[in-house]
Design a protein around this motif. Structure first.
Motif, short mmCIF file in Angstrom:
data_model
loop_
_atom_site.label_atom_id
_atom_site.label_comp_id
_atom_site.label_asym_id
_atom_site.label_seq_id
_atom_site.Cartn_x
_atom_site.Cartn_y
_atom_site.Cartn_z
N MET A 119 -17.59 -15.84 -42.42
CA MET A 119 -18.23 -17.17 -42.46
C MET A 119 -18.69 -17.72 -43.91
SD MET A 119 -21.54 -17.64 -40.24
CE MET A 119 -20.93 -16.64 -38.79
N ALA A 121 -21.20 -19.21 -45.00
CA ALA A 121 -22.60 -18.76 -45.12
C ALA A 121 -22.77 -17.36 -45.67
CB ALA A 121 -23.40 -19.00 -44.20
N LEU A 122 -21.87 -16.48 -45.36
CA LEU A 122 -22.21 -14.93 -45.53
C LEU A 122 -21.25 -14.65 -46.76
CD1 LEU A 122 -21.58 -13.41 -42.05
CD2 LEU A 122 -23.87 -13.60 -43.32
N ALA A 194 -34.62 -14.43 -49.53
CA ALA A 194 -35.32 -15.52 -49.78
C ALA A 194 -34.57 -16.52 -50.60
CB ALA A 194 -36.71 -15.45 -50.31
N TRP A 201 -29.16 -22.33 -47.24
CA TRP A 201 -29.69 -23.21 -46.11
C TRP A 201 -30.58 -24.24 -46.71
CZ3 TRP A 201 -31.54 -17.95 -43.27
CH2 TRP A 201 -30.20 -17.42 -42.78
N SER A 203 -33.62 -23.58 -47.70
CA SER A 203 -35.00 -23.24 -47.36
C SER A 203 -35.04 -21.66 -47.32
CB SER A 203 -35.41 -23.30 -45.93
OG SER A 203 -35.56 -24.89 -45.74
N TRP A 204 -36.03 -21.32 -48.34
CA TRP A 204 -36.26 -19.82 -48.47
C TRP A 204 -37.08 -19.15 -47.63
CZ3 TRP A 204 -40.97 -17.26 -49.48
CH2 TRP A 204 -42.12 -18.35 -49.39
N TRP A 207 -39.24 -19.02 -40.90
CA TRP A 207 -39.87 -18.43 -39.94
C TRP A 207 -38.65 -18.16 -38.64
CZ3 TRP A 207 -44.42 -16.34 -41.02
CH2 TRP A 207 -45.27 -17.06 -41.86
N THR A 212 -39.43 -13.45 -39.68
CA THR A 212 -40.75 -13.19 -39.27
C THR A 212 -40.98 -11.68 -38.98
OG1 THR A 212 -40.60 -15.26 -38.46
CG2 THR A 212 -42.42 -14.02 -37.65
N TRP A 213 -39.85 -11.00 -38.41
CA TRP A 213 -40.32 -9.63 -38.09
C TRP A 213 -40.23 -8.63 -39.26
CZ3 TRP A 213 -42.42 -7.02 -34.13
CH2 TRP A 213 -42.73 -8.03 -32.75
N LEU A 215 -41.24 -9.65 -41.91
CA LEU A 215 -42.61 -9.78 -42.75
C LEU A 215 -43.53 -9.10 -41.89
CD1 LEU A 215 -44.18 -11.28 -44.59
CD2 LEU A 215 -44.60 -13.33 -42.98
N ILE A 216 -43.67 -8.97 -40.63
CA ILE A 216 -44.58 -8.20 -39.75
C ILE A 216 -44.30 -6.65 -40.22
CG2 ILE A 216 -45.10 -7.32 -37.36
CD1 ILE A 216 -44.05 -10.08 -36.34
N TRP A 218 -43.37 -5.46 -43.13
CA TRP A 218 -43.62 -5.55 -44.44
C TRP A 218 -45.28 -5.58 -44.30
CZ3 TRP A 218 -46.46 -8.52 -47.94
CH2 TRP A 218 -46.29 -8.04 -49.43
N LEU A 219 -45.88 -6.16 -43.79
CA LEU A 219 -47.56 -6.19 -43.80
C LEU A 219 -48.05 -4.79 -43.09
CD1 LEU A 219 -47.89 -9.92 -42.39
CD2 LEU A 219 -48.69 -8.96 -44.60
N MET A 260 -33.62 -12.42 -29.44
CA MET A 260 -34.09 -13.83 -29.88
C MET A 260 -33.08 -14.76 -30.46
SD MET A 260 -37.76 -12.51 -31.45
CE MET A 260 -39.15 -12.14 -30.47
#
Lengths: 267, 348
Positions: A119, A121-122, A194, A201, A203-204, A207, A212-213, A215-216, A218-219, A260
């Motif tokens: 598509m 976007a890819l 990003a 989109w 937006s870098w 959420w 988000t996951w 990032l989780i 990574w943290l 999700m």
């Protein structure tokens, strides 16, 4: 299914390799190591052939769907297992890495293998880099997870032998090194994602559940790398963090995709 | 180097770990619990008590909540103080071993993260973003982006894969007209935004706008319809008469008799009109361009024309550049921190 001709053949060898390496934890027979090595080599060669054929058929890197990603991820784990066995003579951790690869490969059976056009976007120059970093990062975390589980199991029956301490230090160092490489690539994964998201989109960071996951994850690995400098967090406690980290990786990869949705839902 | 009081607290790994744990919990909540729903929706999903808790702790909008911003801000202060502390340590260590650059890796990495946070703040303060759906040939003002310019859509193209009707790319041709008469032509497509004077133009969406006329012997009224739309023909909202219009660019009836569009191309453009009375379909028909039907006594419909509209996001954000510089610095820091170690280990 392109892989159809190879699927059961590869799966048989992967199961054989996994079983022989697990049995080898109790019976330290040399022939079990040889079986593990040969079965892993055969399955990795067949998987590589499948991946290359898929790439030729689609005319691009085989990263377009969860099926392709899982196939390459599974192959990477077998390849790293071969390196651990051949280069470092480490068969113990492989007993927990090869089964992950086998489960991942078996899971591809239920996934859509349809070859679809990309598509709009890819279609980005960042796509190849972004997904490659994901595969390398997740493979490193899978290896650190397998080694961590092996560490946790073997440290339970810890003796006072000096050789055991050396072995534990070696394993702990191996886990840390794989987490370091994985962390570097996970950082690159987030950065390239990003930049790409900003282009596609506007937006870098949104959420989105996958972001988000990631990032989780990574943290958690960032905390591991910080805490691991302290003696208190070396060994067993560090391994628990590595296990939690990899569970987050699996959830990011499959849980988020199938439960999700979100902007990254390319099933 | 002795550290005292507040600085010791702010540079402590314990504080950082606690803050990271809170951020992780917030992220889990924000991704697992659906965001930005109404109180009633949460009550239906989780019950009254849980809905109260979700509402009280702003868990319905975690990532835009004040407490999450506060946690991130404290984390930034912690990060900045740690970075300052690490720089002092790196300078001290580098004195003894000037050849080893590994000491600088960690401070540089943390500086990168601080720069990212500054970029995020800058974005929040000065960033502007708007989304417009503009039909081909139409023009709008984008003066809110300090450009005193108007944006016109000159054309919209869809590229398709050779072997199918799957879209490959969406392309909008834009012209920006200034007050001084200057004209700037730009092309934007998915993943290749156009940029002019710091303003980005991103291709986000597209669709069709249909022009239909409803007419009687006495009068005629034009409607411009995007996607599907119901036009009320009576004042009675409950069970009144309404006309529904949908556009099919590549009209086809499948084997089940259902009307579909075979592709996004306008190879066989038709509209489907449905007259609804008392919430039940009373009459329906299809029209090609220029055709007309009598839909009820003394009321006709004509399919006049169709054209594309394009969804363009216009964005001005000085923070983005700062954020990307932060990313670059962080990556350099990571490489400084870990690559020399590996090289050293290899030599050993």
């Amino acid at each position: 299914m392109l892989l159809g001709n190879f699927y059961y053949f590869v799966l048989t060898f992967l199961v054989l390799a996994s079983v022989s390496t697990i049995v080898q934890l109790w019976f330290k027979a040399k022939w079990l190591k040889i079986i593990t090595f040969i079965a892993s080599t055969v399955s990795s060669v067949l998987m590589l052939v499948s991946i290359v054929l898929r790439a030729i058929q689609t005319g691009r890197l085989p990263y377009n769907s969860v099926y392709e990603f899982t196939l390459v991820f599974s192959f990477m784990l077998v390849a790293v297992s071969l390196v651990l066995m051949a280069r470092f003579k480490l068969f113990g951790p492989v007993a927990f890495i090869l089964p992950i690869s086998t489960i991942l490969f078996a899971a591809t059976f239920g996934m859509s293998t349809e070859i679809t056009n990309l598509m709009p976007a890819l279609q980005s120059k960042w796509r190849g880099v972004h997904i490659t970093t994901a595969i390398v990062a997740y493979s490193c975390f899978a290896v650190s997870f397998g080694t961590g589980i092996y560490f946790l199991i073997t440290s339970r029956k810890k003796s006072t032998k000096k050789t055991d301490d050396n072995q534990e230090m070696r394993l702990d160092s191996l886990i840390q090194n794989f987490v370091i490489v994985g962390f570097i690539f996970l950082t690159l994964l987030l950065v390239t994602g990003a930049i790409w998201a900003e282009e596609a989109w506007g937006s870098w960071w949104t959420w989105d559940p996958k972001e988000t996951w990631a990032l989780i994850t990574w943290l958690i690995y960032a905390v591991y790398l910080h805490l691991h400098k302290r003696q208190f967090w070396k060994g067993t406690r560090g391994c628990y963090l590595v296990v939690i980290g990899f569970l987050c990786v699996i959830f990011t990869l499959f849980g988020v995709t199938f439960l999700m949705g979100g902007l990254h839902s390319y099933k | 180097m002795k550290k005292h009081g507040l600085f010791k607290l702010l540079t402590s790994m314990r504080l950082a770990t606690i803050l990271i744990a809170i951020i992780v919990v917030a992220c889990v909540l924000g991704s697992v619990i659906p965001q930005n729903l109404t109180y009633n929706a949460y009550r239906e999903m989780f019950g009254s008590f849980s809905a109260d808790v979700i509402s009280a702790f702003a868990i319905d909008h975690v990532f835009t909540s004040a407490w999450f911003f506060a946690v991130l801000s404290i984390f930034f202060i912690n990060l900045a103080c740690c970075t300052a502390s690490r720089f002092l340590w790196a300078a001290h260590s580098a004195k003894n071993n000037k050849k080893n650059i590994v000491f600088w890796g960690s401070p540089v990495f943390h500086v990168g993260l601080c720069i990212v946070y500054i970029g995020v703040l800058l974005s929040a303060i000065s960033g502007k973003k708007s989304y417009y759906e503009i039909s081909v040939g139409d023009e709008i003002s984008i003066s809110e982006f300090n450009t005193s310019m108007s944006m016109r859509i000159d054309g919209f193209d869809m590229e398709y894969y050779d072997d199918s009707s799957t879209p490959k790319q969406y392309i909008s041709h834009i012209s920006l007209s200034g007050d001084d008469g200057s004209i700037k032509n730009l092309t934007t497509s998915v993943n290749s935004p156009a940029r002019y004077k710091g303003v980005s133009f991103l291709q986000q969406s597209y669709g069709w706008e249909v022009s239909v006329s409803l007419f009687t012997n006495m009068a005629q009224r034009e409607y411009k319809i995007r996607e599907e739309q119901w036009i009320p023909l009576s004042d009675d909202d409950e069970g009144g008469i309404a006309l529904g219009v949908a556009f099919y660019p590549d009209y086809k009836q499948n084997e089940n008799g259902e009307i579909i569009s075979s592709s996004g191309k306008d190879s066989n453009p038709r509209i489907l009109w449905v007259l609804q009375a008392n919430n039940e379909p009373a009459a329906m028909g299809t029209l090609s361009k220029g055709e007309s039907n009598l839909i009820m006594e003394q009321l006709g419909i004509r399919f006049d024309d169709y054209r594309n509209y394009t969804g363009i996001q216009v964005k001005y954000d000085r923070g983005i550049g700062v954020i990307f510089i932060g990313f670059l610095v962080s990556c350099i820091g990571l490489l400084l921190r870990y690559l020399p170690i590996n090289a050293k280990d290899k030599k050993k």
